[in-house]
Design a protein around this motif. Sequence first.
Motif: not given
Length: 233
Positions: A62, A69, A73, A78, A80, A86-89, A92
């Motif tokens: 991401a 982003k 979602v 992705m 949350t 919101i972040y990439g896996n 996160y």
Amino acid sequence: MKEKAKKKLTVKGLLKVLLVVLLILVIISLIIFFGGKSNKKDNTLIKGDSGTKSLVVYFSQADVVDLDKTDAVSSASMRTDNSGNIYGNTEYVARLFQQATGANLYSIQTSRLYYESYPLTAYRAFWEEKFNTRPKLTGLPDDLDKYDTIYVGFPVWWFNAPMPIGSFFEGYDVSGKTIVPFCTNQGSGVDSGYDLLTKECDGAAVAEGFNGNDTDLNEVTNWLKGQGYITEE
């Protein structure tokens, strides 16, 4: 004789067509492999606790695609958090590691972005892995000397850690440090990146890794405590 000549001509024509198709495929492959927009994103080191001797570095798809982003979602790649960020896996999970350890945090980013299209990114990653290439990065921390433990996060690409992980470590001497991998994946475990990390982190101790699919802060914290990286409060 005419039928024989016609048959030879047909075979010769087919060979020409095959060569043309092969040439087109090679050209397309080169465009995908060497293509990608210039990365203008910020990857500044995010400070953790004062005096920390730990660093969390991660590579997340991401962060290296031209992607809004907020429009992604619902994507499987992705996540949350409770505040709606919101972040990439992989990012996160990396932030969970930072939160649990107080480490500094750094995003590994390539100078050329990958593609929003998953098949194109997968195709480029495939050839990077096959050729064992080291994509150029946008920058690096000044040094890793002050860190004793480095947590390394990545998605599993083609049963391996992505090649930008190798790009990050090839410029550093990490002898005597502890390297702790963690990953996100769709089947292959964290051990997929063990060989690459062992090769690139010569002289370091590459420890048992953590699979970060659908994880949370409590699970990460308990795992770190169980491995002895953080102490009980």
